[in-house]
Design a protein around this motif. Structure first.
Motif, PDB file in Angstrom:
ATOM      1  N   GLY A   1       0.774  -1.233   0.000  1.00  0.00           N
ATOM      2  CA  GLY A   1       0.000   0.000   0.000  1.00  0.00           C
ATOM      3  C   GLY A   1       0.801   1.275   0.000  1.00  0.00           C
ATOM      4  N   GLY A   2       2.035   1.270  -0.533  1.00  0.00           N
ATOM      5  CA  GLY A   2       2.826   2.489  -0.602  1.00  0.00           C
ATOM      6  C   GLY A   2       3.513   2.869   0.696  1.00  0.00           C
ATOM      7  N   LEU A   3       3.560   1.938   1.667  1.00  0.00           N
ATOM      8  CA  LEU A   3       4.225   2.196   2.948  1.00  0.00           C
ATOM      9  C   LEU A   3       5.711   1.859   2.840  1.00  0.00           C
ATOM     10  CD1 LEU A   3       1.489   0.628   5.191  1.00  0.00           C
ATOM     11  CD2 LEU A   3       2.242   3.000   5.368  1.00  0.00           C
ATOM     12  N   PRO A   4       6.599   2.837   2.945  1.00  0.00           N
ATOM     13  CA  PRO A   4       8.035   2.590   2.747  1.00  0.00           C
ATOM     14  C   PRO A   4       8.609   1.518   3.670  1.00  0.00           C
ATOM     15  CG  PRO A   4       7.594   4.944   2.737  1.00  0.00           C
ATOM     16  CD  PRO A   4       6.320   4.269   3.151  1.00  0.00           C
ATOM     17  N   LEU A   5       8.297   1.577   4.973  1.00  0.00           N
ATOM     18  CA  LEU A   5       8.868   0.612   5.909  1.00  0.00           C
ATOM     19  C   LEU A   5       8.384  -0.795   5.602  1.00  0.00           C
ATOM     20  CD1 LEU A   5      10.630   0.083   8.353  1.00  0.00           C
ATOM     21  CD2 LEU A   5       8.660   0.561   9.826  1.00  0.00           C
ATOM     22  N   ALA A   6       7.102  -0.942   5.243  1.00  0.00           N
ATOM     23  CA  ALA A   6       6.562  -2.259   4.906  1.00  0.00           C
ATOM     24  C   ALA A   6       7.260  -2.838   3.684  1.00  0.00           C
ATOM     25  CB  ALA A   6       5.058  -2.162   4.655  1.00  0.00           C
ATOM     26  N   ILE A   7       7.486  -2.009   2.688  1.00  0.00           N
ATOM     27  CA  ILE A   7       8.157  -2.459   1.461  1.00  0.00           C
ATOM     28  C   ILE A   7       9.578  -2.915   1.772  1.00  0.00           C
ATOM     29  CG2 ILE A   7       9.032  -1.696  -0.788  1.00  0.00           C
ATOM     30  CD1 ILE A   7       6.636   0.303  -0.815  1.00  0.00           C
ATOM     31  N   LYS A   8      10.286  -2.146   2.586  1.00  0.00           N
ATOM     32  CA  LYS A   8      11.681  -2.480   2.898  1.00  0.00           C
ATOM     33  C   LYS A   8      11.799  -3.788   3.673  1.00  0.00           C
ATOM     34  CE  LYS A   8      14.592   0.669   4.130  1.00  0.00           C
ATOM     35  NZ  LYS A   8      15.252   1.778   4.843  1.00  0.00           N
TER      36      LYS A   8
END
Length: 580
Positions: free
Chosen positions: A363-370
């Motif tokens: 959903g465009g969340l930087p920490l989740a993606i990382k």
């Protein structure tokens, strides 16, 4: 994916294995059958661990909670046995008379330890036998749900690699323009960055703070203070003082600190970053502003504030609000590619397709993606990627729930040896800058560091563990001072995850009286508490104790610690010891 209970058990079993490995090599002629029992216990531990990891999310139920309790117990018993084994070795070096004098007591203690090991081995075996009923158990497994205090800490230099930050250039330039546009304004200006946890507020503030083209030239003094959930004006003043003084604020009175701050900031244009502010108390905020305005700051002085709440920005009277947007699909995919280590052979179209689907669920969340990208690093089978994509945790509704679910999923994918190393980080308060060497000492004290072939010291392996947690984004804000000491911080939501894993095994307060629940506490993290009355049995099963800014009655505290037979580590920071 394994369940939360299973993940905890696999981590503890890894520690148990670390202890059993050297013990099974020793010979105990005084106790018949002990070596055999230790070997069988080691085999059982390895068997259970392998089975749990193979079962994945099917490993769930009340029996698994019982297994967790038994696993904690076997770890306690092994501590006792390990201590007696070391005493026996020491006595063996003292000659025949030494062995003769200590043999009766040694024999009795070893018999007791051997009896406990036999009993636990039996309990282990009973639980292992329940695996035959797994088909009945797994049909009744409930859906896993993500589980859902504090210090003020100064960051000397909030470093950030600007080249690694994606999709925030426009916001960075907008904020900088607002910070520098009022050079002649006498009143301190306040600019707020607003967004939920994991949106990248702190990262964006670091980009602004470290800008060398405009900010570094426009402001004579730059300060960075991490606030978090506690907003105490005196503590903020102390941390501002520590930015200039060579020693801690504990040694100085508030008037002295205020005077020193005034001397350093008076008539100077400063930029003060207050990171992660939660307070909506207008009176507290006005008290802080009265202090800052009272030091006669230079014209154009500004506060840049990051917060999760718009109400906070309104309370502090921000002139400008920047609502941090989610990353675009293109920026999200670029961040994912940057955060994952690709195999030398690269990926085919199928990997990219599944990877895009996983990124979309973030959903465009930087920490989740990382964190998910880091969890996928090293997984070169498409089945492992599709399993993560199809995990129900990623279907959580709402940005914060989705982020927490991604963090939880990433924890499940940690190697078993890293799981306990991660969870024990929650002993330290939110926002605390933890010393790397101190953390490694904790890991070694808790037998979390395994022995590697050809390596004869634990620190080498521990540094590898530390770097692994950094690479997986579980630790961040790594800072190294001029003396080579490395410190780090955990994101608040990552800290929440670590404490939720320990669950009812960790206490954040001092219980006034003993109960069945207090006697089961294994970890204590106590901050700003008065410790003058303690149940004698409180620390009976405790493994670790952390106390910071506590007022301690040494006599009462010492009596309670006498019963702490399984305590591996005690960490006390800035404790006021009351001698009686």
């Amino acid at each position: 994916m394994v369940s939360m209970e299973a993940a905890v058990v696999t981590g503890i079993l890894k520690v148990v294995g670390n202890k059993l490995a050297p013990l099974v090599i020793k010979e105990y002629r005084s106790v018949v059958g002990v070596k055999k029992d230790l070997q069988e216990l080691q085999n059982l531990a390895m068997e259970i661990n392998s089975w749990l990891e193979a079962q994945g999310d099917r490993a769930e139920g009340n029996w698994l909670k019982k297994l967790k309790d038994v696993t904690y117990d076997v770890d306690d018993v092994l501590d006792e046995f390990q201590l007696e084994a070391e005493k026996k070795d020491a006595n063996a070096d003292g000659g025949a008379m030494s062995r003769f004098r200590t043999k009766p007591k040694s024999f009795l203690l070893q018999c007791m330890a051997a009896w406990k090991i036999k009993d636990i081995k039996k309990r282990f075996a009973e639980i292992v036998n329940q695996r035959t009923d797994i088909n009945e158990i797994k049909n009744n497994i409930p859906d896993a749900h993500p589980a859902r205090h504090t210090t003020v800490e100064l960051l000397p230099l909030p470093n950030v690699d600007a080249s690694s930050v994606i999709g925030r250039d426009r916001e960075k330039h907008q904020i900088i323009s607002k910070l520098v546009e009022s050079k002649h304004q006498q009143k301190i200006k306040i600019v707020s960055i607003i967004g939920l946890g994991g949106f990248g507020k702190t990262t964006l503030a670091k980009l602004v703070f470290n800008d060398g083209n405009i900010i570094a030239k426009d402001f004579e003094v730059r300060l960075w203070v991490h606030v978090s959930q506690e907003f105490a004006v005196q503590k903020l003043v102390e941390k501002l003082f520590e930015a200039f003084a060579e020693n801690k604020s504990d040694h100085h009175r508030l008037p002295h600190m205020s005077k020193r701050i005034s001397e350093k900031l008076s008539e100077k244009r400063f930029l003060l970053v207050l990171d992660d502010v939660w307070t909506e108390d207008r009176i507290q905020w006005e008290e802080l502003m009265a202090f800052l305005n009272g030091i006669a700051p230079g014209p154009g002085s500004t506060i840049l504030l990051t917060t999760r709440s718009r109400e906070v920005a309104v309370t502090v009277g921000s002139t400008d609000h920047f609502d941090l947007p989610l990353l675009s699909p293109n920026d999200s995919w670029q961040l994912f590619q940057q955060s994952i280590i690709m195999p030398a052979t690269g990926w085919n179209f199928q990997f990219e397709e599944v990877g895009n689907q996983i990124v979309k669920k973030c959903g465009g969340l930087p920490l989740a993606i990382k964190v998910l990208a880091c969890a996928l690093t090293g997984k070169e089978r498409i089945e492992e990627w599709t399993a993560m994509r199809d995990n129900s945790l990623l279907d959580a509704v709402g940005e914060e729930n989705r982020l927490f679910a991604c963090l939880k999923l990433s924890y499940f994918h940690l190697p078993s040896h890293l799981k306990p190393c991660f969870t024990i980080c929650s002993l330290f308060p939110k926002g605390y800058m933890i010393d790397k060497e101190r953390l490694i000492d904790q890991w070694i004290a808790h037998d979390m560091i395994g022995v590697e072939d050809g390596v004869d010291y634990f620190e080498y392996t521990a540094h590898k563990y530390f770097n692994s947690l950094i690479q997986r984004s579980f630790l961040q804000d790594v800072d190294e001072n001029s003396y080579g000491r490395v410190k780090y911080r955990m994101h608040d939501l990552v800290h929440d995850l670590a404490q939720s894993i320990l669950g009812d095994k960790i206490s954040l307060v001092v219980p006034k009286e003993a109960s069945s629940s207090t006697r089961s506490y294994r970890y204590f993290s106590l901050t700003k508490q008065t410790i003058h009355l303690l149940p004698k049995s409180l620390f009976q099963k405790a493994r670790a104790l952390y106390a910071d800014k506590c007022e301690v009655d040494c006599k009462i505290f010492g009596m309670a610690l006498k019963n702490a037979r399984h305590l591996r580590s005690v960490t006390m920071d800035y404790v006021d010891k009351e001698l009686v």
